[in-house]
Motif scaffolding. Structure first.
Motif, mmCIF file in Angstrom:
data_model
loop_
_atom_site.group_PDB
_atom_site.id
_atom_site.type_symbol
_atom_site.label_atom_id
_atom_site.label_comp_id
_atom_site.label_asym_id
_atom_site.label_seq_id
_atom_site.Cartn_x
_atom_site.Cartn_y
_atom_site.Cartn_z
ATOM 1 N N CYS A 243 41.484 25.295 37.982
ATOM 2 C CA CYS A 243 42.536 26.094 38.645
ATOM 3 C C CYS A 243 42.015 26.738 39.926
ATOM 4 O O CYS A 243 42.684 26.707 40.968
ATOM 5 C CB CYS A 243 43.032 27.204 37.719
ATOM 6 S SG CYS A 243 44.122 26.616 36.443
ATOM 7 N N LEU A 244 40.821 27.329 39.848
ATOM 8 C CA LEU A 244 40.301 28.016 41.035
ATOM 9 C C LEU A 244 39.985 27.026 42.155
ATOM 10 O O LEU A 244 40.076 27.354 43.339
ATOM 11 C CB LEU A 244 39.045 28.818 40.686
ATOM 12 C CG LEU A 244 39.273 30.022 39.789
ATOM 13 C CD1 LEU A 244 37.960 30.711 39.477
ATOM 14 C CD2 LEU A 244 40.233 31.026 40.421
ATOM 15 N N THR A 245 39.619 25.800 41.771
ATOM 16 C CA THR A 245 39.325 24.786 42.786
ATOM 17 C C THR A 245 40.619 24.287 43.430
ATOM 18 O O THR A 245 40.666 24.021 44.632
ATOM 19 C CB THR A 245 38.587 23.581 42.137
ATOM 20 O OG1 THR A 245 37.468 24.074 41.418
ATOM 21 C CG2 THR A 245 38.124 22.576 43.176
ATOM 22 N N ALA A 246 41.658 24.157 42.599
ATOM 23 C CA ALA A 246 42.861 23.457 43.070
ATOM 24 C C ALA A 246 43.985 24.373 43.546
ATOM 25 O O ALA A 246 44.909 23.905 44.209
ATOM 26 C CB ALA A 246 43.388 22.580 41.929
ATOM 27 N N MET A 247 43.916 25.678 43.226
ATOM 28 C CA MET A 247 45.085 26.517 43.504
ATOM 29 C C MET A 247 45.330 26.700 45.009
ATOM 30 O O MET A 247 44.410 26.559 45.821
ATOM 31 C CB MET A 247 44.945 27.884 42.829
ATOM 32 C CG MET A 247 43.932 28.786 43.453
ATOM 33 S SD MET A 247 43.777 30.307 42.479
ATOM 34 C CE MET A 247 42.675 31.230 43.537
ATOM 35 N N GLU A 248 46.552 27.012 45.346
ATOM 36 C CA GLU A 248 46.904 27.337 46.724
ATOM 37 C C GLU A 248 46.317 28.706 47.060
ATOM 38 O O GLU A 248 46.112 29.523 46.150
ATOM 39 C CB GLU A 248 48.429 27.400 46.875
ATOM 40 C CG GLU A 248 49.125 26.074 46.694
ATOM 41 C CD GLU A 248 48.681 25.034 47.709
ATOM 42 O OE1 GLU A 248 48.564 25.372 48.899
ATOM 43 O OE2 GLU A 248 48.414 23.890 47.306
ATOM 44 N N PRO A 249 46.070 28.978 48.329
ATOM 45 C CA PRO A 249 45.577 30.316 48.676
ATOM 46 C C PRO A 249 46.579 31.374 48.215
ATOM 47 O O PRO A 249 47.767 31.278 48.551
ATOM 48 C CB PRO A 249 45.507 30.286 50.206
ATOM 49 C CG PRO A 249 45.484 28.845 50.563
ATOM 50 C CD PRO A 249 46.207 28.101 49.479
ATOM 51 N N PRO A 250 46.147 32.353 47.410
ATOM 52 C CA PRO A 250 47.099 33.385 46.987
ATOM 53 C C PRO A 250 47.432 34.316 48.155
ATOM 54 O O PRO A 250 46.633 34.431 49.097
ATOM 55 C CB PRO A 250 46.329 34.143 45.886
ATOM 56 C CG PRO A 250 44.889 33.852 46.123
ATOM 57 C CD PRO A 250 44.791 32.563 46.869
ATOM 58 N N ALA A 251 48.585 34.960 48.064
ATOM 59 C CA ALA A 251 48.991 35.829 49.169
ATOM 60 C C ALA A 251 48.052 37.030 49.278
ATOM 61 O O ALA A 251 47.751 37.510 50.364
ATOM 62 C CB ALA A 251 50.429 36.297 48.942
ATOM 63 N N ASP A 254 45.089 39.954 44.392
ATOM 64 C CA ASP A 254 45.327 40.776 43.207
ATOM 65 C C ASP A 254 45.681 39.884 42.021
ATOM 66 O O ASP A 254 45.935 38.688 42.156
ATOM 67 C CB ASP A 254 46.393 41.858 43.469
ATOM 68 C CG ASP A 254 47.765 41.263 43.685
ATOM 69 O OD1 ASP A 254 48.058 40.198 43.108
ATOM 70 O OD2 ASP A 254 48.550 41.858 44.449
ATOM 71 N N GLN A 255 45.706 40.519 40.844
ATOM 72 C CA GLN A 255 45.821 39.720 39.624
ATOM 73 C C GLN A 255 47.101 38.888 39.564
ATOM 74 O O GLN A 255 47.052 37.725 39.167
ATOM 75 C CB GLN A 255 45.709 40.615 38.397
ATOM 76 C CG GLN A 255 46.769 41.674 38.325
ATOM 77 C CD GLN A 255 46.397 42.740 37.318
ATOM 78 O OE1 GLN A 255 45.544 43.571 37.574
ATOM 79 N NE2 GLN A 255 47.026 42.711 36.170
ATOM 80 N N ASP A 256 48.224 39.468 40.004
ATOM 81 C CA ASP A 256 49.481 38.718 39.886
ATOM 82 C C ASP A 256 49.495 37.513 40.815
ATOM 83 O O ASP A 256 49.909 36.417 40.433
ATOM 84 C CB ASP A 256 50.675 39.623 40.199
ATOM 85 C CG ASP A 256 50.903 40.592 39.058
ATOM 86 O OD1 ASP A 256 50.441 40.281 37.932
ATOM 87 O OD2 ASP A 256 51.484 41.664 39.291
ATOM 88 N N ALA A 257 49.016 37.738 42.045
ATOM 89 C CA ALA A 257 49.045 36.642 43.030
ATOM 90 C C ALA A 257 48.137 35.496 42.565
ATOM 91 O O ALA A 257 48.515 34.323 42.634
ATOM 92 C CB ALA A 257 48.604 37.166 44.389
ATOM 93 N N ILE A 258 46.968 35.823 42.064
ATOM 94 C CA ILE A 258 46.037 34.757 41.642
ATOM 95 C C ILE A 258 46.571 34.049 40.398
ATOM 96 O O ILE A 258 46.570 32.823 40.312
ATOM 97 C CB ILE A 258 44.626 35.341 41.405
ATOM 98 C CG1 ILE A 258 44.048 35.825 42.736
ATOM 99 C CG2 ILE A 258 43.694 34.300 40.782
ATOM 100 C CD1 ILE A 258 42.688 36.453 42.651
ATOM 101 N N ARG A 259 47.031 34.840 39.440
ATOM 102 C CA ARG A 259 47.574 34.226 38.218
ATOM 103 C C ARG A 259 48.726 33.276 38.540
ATOM 104 O O ARG A 259 48.837 32.194 37.979
ATOM 105 C CB ARG A 259 48.145 35.317 37.307
ATOM 106 C CG ARG A 259 47.117 36.003 36.494
ATOM 107 C CD ARG A 259 47.720 37.219 35.882
ATOM 108 N NE ARG A 259 46.729 37.913 35.081
ATOM 109 C CZ ARG A 259 46.963 39.043 34.459
ATOM 110 N NH1 ARG A 259 48.125 39.637 34.551
ATOM 111 N NH2 ARG A 259 46.034 39.610 33.725
#
Ligand code: NDP
Ligand code: BG6
Length: 488
Positions: A243-251, A254-259
């Motif tokens: 997930c951390l490798t593939a996720m889009e850049p979070p806004a 913070d926890q909600d944006a990353i989750r």
């Protein structure tokens, strides 16, 4: 690490177990000896301590073993004066009375219940804590992985714990998220203009995530024979790394944006039908062999393992993410016990250059590769092609190496559990899992478990000390690729 967090009381339920002894207490002691642990008490709770003195001696030994030369015996007596062993059956309300009285002395402190017990008890323990009046406004509960053994049991645990604790009070821990290099993966991706434009299917051929362990069962046979490598490692640690490798850049960070971004990745994983399970997964068990120069027994000979067990100690899976960024880029995951070396790393394999300028050098050309090593020696390496010094153009592969130990000599990165325990005390849930993440991960993993059962084939075999079974190599060869062993 600063000591600005609030005073706390931490109640470790399951304190006589392996996790508390090998990970939690050494991490707390390390924080204490560096003066980073805020004022507070530790209650070590288990149903019985045959020999409390012997127990404390074991805690000391395992802290020394885990911390090596950084263990400073001078601080041990002071640390141990903060820790109190208590005999409690955590599912019996009246059993809590002594601890409850002690907790009443500091009702406003951050109160952390750390559940280091079998996950099947999480619901009952939550209910008992609530009925015993121990849950205050400043109480947090930490749940160890794996949450459940399939989707249904995970939902049940989440629902039951949720009856007694609000979601912001619940910290579902995955200690891989606390590892220094995992943090660095986010820093690398989101604070360098260099990588983001390349971080997609146009430029990346595939990704490999390996978590290889040299350990065997280490006395955890009871648990492991029920769990296996897919539940123990892939459902949580490896999928979190994916997930951390593939996720889009979070806004935001913070926890909600990353989750939210991690959940999108999990939801985009191509579901595994029975044909996929057959072609894209490999499970295996180790037989006796030699690991780091020592002869070791096979899985079936280990203590508390059923001699006919079909539980896997090795898994390799080809995962595919069906979204715009990653279409056509396989993520190969593998993990195993009793492998040749202990190494955890993420390898980003870039594509071949579109036009070969140095034709006579074609056999020397190797594609760029970014290797993010989590352990044992944390590093980030970027493999590049350069020209060898000399009059002719001769290509040579070399790497830029950011080795954490050399670069930050004398600076001690916190252990994963140190960071995460402090995050709980501080109330920072960024590196913890939301219930939706846990359940989404089960949604992808469960059909693999069901597929194995339906196919009815026995696990493959690999020798302890090897890199897994031949079928794991074949999984890559079919795609005209190969596992990039950590030595390259
Ligand atoms: P162990 O079996 O070694 O320990 C379990 C502990 O729970 C024991 O101390 C046991 O003590 C206690 N316990 C069981 N029932 C009760 C009860 N009713 N009341 C109070 N205490 C109870 O397991 P581990 O330490 O290996 O694992 C604990 C949790 O952490 C599991 O969820 C596991 O999946 C997870 N985990 C473990 C890791 C590891 O490296 N060990 C790594 C990551 C996660 P007693 O029987 O004396 O009461
Ligand atoms: C735990 C698994 O979550 O992670 C263990 O239950 C495994 O089986 C351990 O050994 C690996 O953690 P680390 O930090 O040593 O790589």
């Amino acid at each position: 690490m600063s000591q600005t967090a609030h005073p706390f009381d931490m109640i470790i339920i399951g304190a006589s177990g392996d996790l508390a002894r090998r990970k939690l207490v050494p991490a707390l002691f390390n924080l204490h000896q560096y003066g980073a642990l805020p004022e507070g008490r530790i209650f070590a709770v288990a149903r019985n301590y045959d020999d409390p003195e012997g127990y404390l001696a074991k805690l000391r030994d395992s802290s020394e073993e885990q911390l090596g030369t950084s263990f400073d015996a001078e601080h041990w007596p002071d640390f141990i004066s903060r820790l109190k062993t208590s005999v409690v059956d955590a599912t019996e309300k009246k059993s809590w009375s002594m601890v409850a009285n002690a907790l009443k002395k500091h009702p406003d402190r951050i109160r952390v219940f750390y559940l280091a017990t079998p996950p099947s008890l999480y619901g009952d323990i939550s209910q008992t804590l609530s009925e015993a009046g121990l849950v205050t406004g400043t109480t947090r509960i930490v749940l160890e992985k794996p949450i459940g053994s399939d989707l249904q049991s995970a939902e049940d645990i989440n629902r039951r714990v949720g009856e007694f604790f609000e979601e912001p009070q619940i910290y579902r821990i995955d200690h891989y998220l606390g590892k220094e290099t995992v943090q660095n993966l986010m820093a690398l991706r989101f604070s360098n203009a260099l990588f983001e434009p390349l971080w997609r299917s146009q430029h990346i051929d595939h990704v490999q995530i390996t978590v290889a362990e040299t350990l065997g069962m280490e006395g955890r046979g009871d648990y492991y024979d029920q769990a296996g490598a897919l539940r123990d490692m892939v459902q949580n640690h490896l999928l979190q790394l994916l997930c951390l490798t593939a996720m889009e850049p979070p806004a935001r960070l913070d926890q909600d944006a990353i989750r939210t971004e991690k959940i999108k990745v999990l939801k985009s994983l191509r579901p595994m039908g029975i044909e996929d399970v057959k072609r894209k997964t490999v499970r295996a068990q180790y037989r006796p062999g030699v690991v780091e120069g020592k002869e070791v027994e096979g899985f079936h000979q280990e203590k508390n393992i059923d001699r006919k067990s079909t539980t896997e100690t090795f898994v390799a899976v080809k995962a595919e993410i069906e979204n715009w960024r990653w279409a056509g880029v396989p993520f190969y995951l593998r993990t195993g016990k009793r492998m040749g070396h202990r190494v955890s790393e993420i390898i980003i394999q870039f594509k071949t250059v579109p036009h070969l300028l140095f034709e006579d050098q074609a056999n020397r050309l190797q594609d760029n590769r970014l290797v993010i090593r989590l352990q044992p020696d944390e590093s980030i390496k970027l493999w590049l092609m350069i020209k060898k010094p000399g009059s002719k153009i001769v290509l040579k592969r070399t790497h830029l190496n950011l080795n954490m130990a050399d670069t930050y000599e004398g600076r001690r990165p916190p252990l994963a559990y140190e960071r995460l325990l402090m995050d709980v005390i501080r109330g920072n849930a960024t590196l913890f899992m939301h219930r939706d993440e846990v359940e989404e991960a089960w949604r992808w993993v469960e059909p693999i478990l069901q597929g194995w059962e339906e196919l009815g084939t026995r696990p493959r075999i690999y020798s302890a000390g090897s890199w897994g079974p031949a079928e794991s190599i074949a999984l890559m060869v079919r795609d005209e690729r190969e596992w990039l062993e950590h030595l390259v």
